[in-house]
Design an enzyme around this catalytic site. Structure first.
Site, PDB file in Angstrom:
ATOM      1  N   ASP A  84       1.114  -1.105  -0.510  1.00 37.46           N
ATOM      2  CA  ASP A  84       0.241  -0.413   0.274  1.00 37.46           C
ATOM      3  C   ASP A  84       0.293   1.301  -0.171  1.00 37.46           C
ATOM      4  O   ASP A  84       0.260   2.289   0.103  1.00 37.46           O
ATOM      5  CB  ASP A  84      -0.876  -0.108   1.438  1.00 37.46           C
ATOM      6  CG  ASP A  84      -0.587   0.404   2.357  1.00 37.46           C
ATOM      7  OD1 ASP A  84       1.105   0.495   2.476  1.00 37.46           O
ATOM      8  OD2 ASP A  84      -1.029  -0.242   3.771  1.00 37.46           O
ATOM      9  N   SER A  85       2.464   0.967   0.059  1.00 38.54           N
ATOM     10  CA  SER A  85       3.259   2.170  -0.405  1.00 38.54           C
ATOM     11  C   SER A  85       3.192   3.105  -2.028  1.00 38.54           C
ATOM     12  O   SER A  85       3.246   4.243  -1.608  1.00 38.54           O
ATOM     13  CB  SER A  85       4.851   1.640  -0.085  1.00 38.54           C
ATOM     14  OG  SER A  85       4.540   0.731  -0.881  1.00 38.54           O
ATOM     15  N   ASP A 129      -0.947  -6.304   0.373  1.00 39.98           N
ATOM     16  CA  ASP A 129      -1.428  -5.840   1.285  1.00 39.98           C
ATOM     17  C   ASP A 129      -3.414  -5.576   1.036  1.00 39.98           C
ATOM     18  O   ASP A 129      -3.601  -5.287   0.335  1.00 39.98           O
ATOM     19  CB  ASP A 129      -0.834  -4.579   0.933  1.00 39.98           C
ATOM     20  CG  ASP A 129       0.022  -4.027   2.232  1.00 39.98           C
ATOM     21  OD1 ASP A 129       0.546  -5.145   3.174  1.00 39.98           O
ATOM     22  OD2 ASP A 129       0.911  -3.059   1.280  1.00 39.98           O
ATOM     23  N   LYS A 136      -1.584  -9.235   3.155  1.00 42.23           N
ATOM     24  CA  LYS A 136      -0.063  -9.127   4.335  1.00 42.23           C
ATOM     25  C   LYS A 136      -1.467  -7.695   5.620  1.00 42.23           C
ATOM     26  O   LYS A 136      -1.925  -7.017   4.851  1.00 42.23           O
ATOM     27  CB  LYS A 136       0.889  -7.889   4.228  1.00 42.23           C
ATOM     28  CG  LYS A 136       1.832  -7.188   4.822  1.00 42.23           C
ATOM     29  CD  LYS A 136       3.064  -7.153   5.086  1.00 42.23           C
ATOM     30  CE  LYS A 136       3.116  -6.082   3.857  1.00 42.23           C
ATOM     31  NZ  LYS A 136       3.202  -4.274   4.616  1.00 42.23           N
ATOM     32  N   GLU A 156       8.939  -3.808  10.455  1.00 43.84           N
ATOM     33  CA  GLU A 156       9.014  -2.698  10.303  1.00 43.84           C
ATOM     34  C   GLU A 156      10.014  -1.830  10.714  1.00 43.84           C
ATOM     35  O   GLU A 156       9.932  -1.475  12.253  1.00 43.84           O
ATOM     36  CB  GLU A 156       8.350  -1.805   9.850  1.00 43.84           C
ATOM     37  CG  GLU A 156       8.648  -0.292   9.313  1.00 43.84           C
ATOM     38  CD  GLU A 156       8.034  -0.279   8.029  1.00 43.84           C
ATOM     39  OE1 GLU A 156       7.264  -0.689   7.141  1.00 43.84           O
ATOM     40  OE2 GLU A 156       8.100   1.198   7.147  1.00 43.84           O
TER      41      GLU A 156
HETATM   42  O1  KIV Z   1       3.768  -1.338   1.834  1.00 38.23           O
HETATM   43  C1  KIV Z   1       4.845  -0.837   1.012  1.00 38.23           C
HETATM   44  O2  KIV Z   1       5.670  -1.537   0.896  1.00 38.23           O
HETATM   45  C2  KIV Z   1       5.375  -1.943   2.608  1.00 38.23           C
HETATM   46  C3  KIV Z   1       6.792  -2.466   2.669  1.00 38.23           C
HETATM   47  C4  KIV Z   1       7.521  -0.830   2.787  1.00 38.23           C
HETATM   48  C5  KIV Z   1       7.273  -3.781   3.973  1.00 38.23           C
HETATM   49  O3  KIV Z   1       4.802  -2.478   3.482  1.00 38.23           O
END
Ligand code: KIV
Length: 279
Positions: A49-50, A88, A117, A186
């Site tokens: 979700d980044s 995610d 995740k 993290e």
């Molecule tokens: O959203 C994402 O890219 C993440 C990573 C930074 C682990 O959760």
């Protein structure tokens, strides 16, 4: 003769951990990079979700929706010959058991993700168990949890105090017992990352969690030094710009693939993260 390329599965991740082979993970959001990352030997690709920050340009991941993750997962999944795909569950998409199941169903059926995740500690154990017993592999994300930014106020290193470290260790155990197949840590002290990994029954992936974990993950745009954070001069400590290194080494053709290949090699050899990337 070329060996046939085999798609990695959840058992391969456990096998890599048991064999002491580090797991190289990276985010991807589109077909072009999916192909390059897969070819460069990335083991696990995350539709993170980044994307709310590095693709949409927002300052948090809060606005990202399940449909956003499904869209990017659909862009990536068909191009992976070997890498294992994780997606995610975005903000509030797992606030109830039903919502978690519906969102996971979309990520796995429409997005072709192999694992979902979610962020949070022991309070998510019932969600993890609910999904796991229904055949949804779960990665539990501990430490800094960007979806909690509006509760925390700022992004900062987690688990520095003894009580917080003990609580995180306990969370990790509870989540693994509930059925999580992977843990992600993290922004925590390297010593805590090492402790959690030593006591975990499942593979542990770190981002800013030190070297003594089972694998590393970074955001693609950070590895290439082009994320908004990096451009705006707010590079997190754990980030290493592999594209700059590839340029400096005189690499010409396939600069991006060379940079991602170098990241994979350094994760596998333990050269990344170096002490300057750790807390
Ligand atoms: O959203 C994402 O890219 C993440 C990573 C930074 C682990 O959760």
């Amino acid at each position: 003769m070329n060996e046939a390329i085999k798609q990695l599965n959840i058992a391969d991740l456990a096998r890599m951990r048991a064999a002491g082979e580090k797991i190289a993970c990276l985010t991807a959001y589109d077909a072009s990079f999916a192909l390059i990352e897969d070819r460069a030997g990335v083991d696990v690709i995350l539709i993170g979700d980044s994307l709310g920050m590095v693709i949409h340009g927002g300052s948090t991941t809060t606005p990202v929706t399940v449909s956003d993750i499904v869209y990017h997962s659909k862009c990536v999944a068909p191009h992976l010959k070997r890498a294992y795909l994780v997606a995610d569950l975005p903000f509030l998409s797992y606030a109830t058991l039903d919502r978690a199941l519906d969102a996971s169903q979309r990520l796995m059926q429409e997005g072709a993700a192999k694992m979902v995740k979610l962020e949070g500690g022991r309070e998510q154990a019932n969600i993890v168990e609910y999904l796991a017993v229904r055949g949804v592999p779960v990665c539990a994300h501990l430490g800094l949890q960007p979806q909690f930014i509006h509760k925390m106020g700022t992004f900062k290193v987690q688990g520095r105090e003894d009580a917080a470290a003990e609580a995180m260790l306990h969370d990790a155990k509870v989540l693994a017992e509930a059925g999580a197949d992977l843990l992600l840590l993290e922004c925590i002290p390297a010593a805590l990352g090492a402790r959690i990994t030593a006591e975990s029954p499942v593979p542990v992936i770190g981002i800013g969690a030190g070297l003594q974990v089972d694998g590393q993950i970074l955001v693609l745009q950070d590895v290439l030094g082009i994320s908004p954070q990096v451009t705006l001069g707010r590079t997190p400590r754990f980030v290493k710009n592999y594209l700059a290194d590839a340029k400096a080494s005189g690499e010409r053709a396939g600069l991006i693939e060379a940079a991602i290949g170098a990241y994979v090699r350094e994760v596998k050899s333990g050269a990344y993260p170096a002490p300057e990337h750790c807390f």
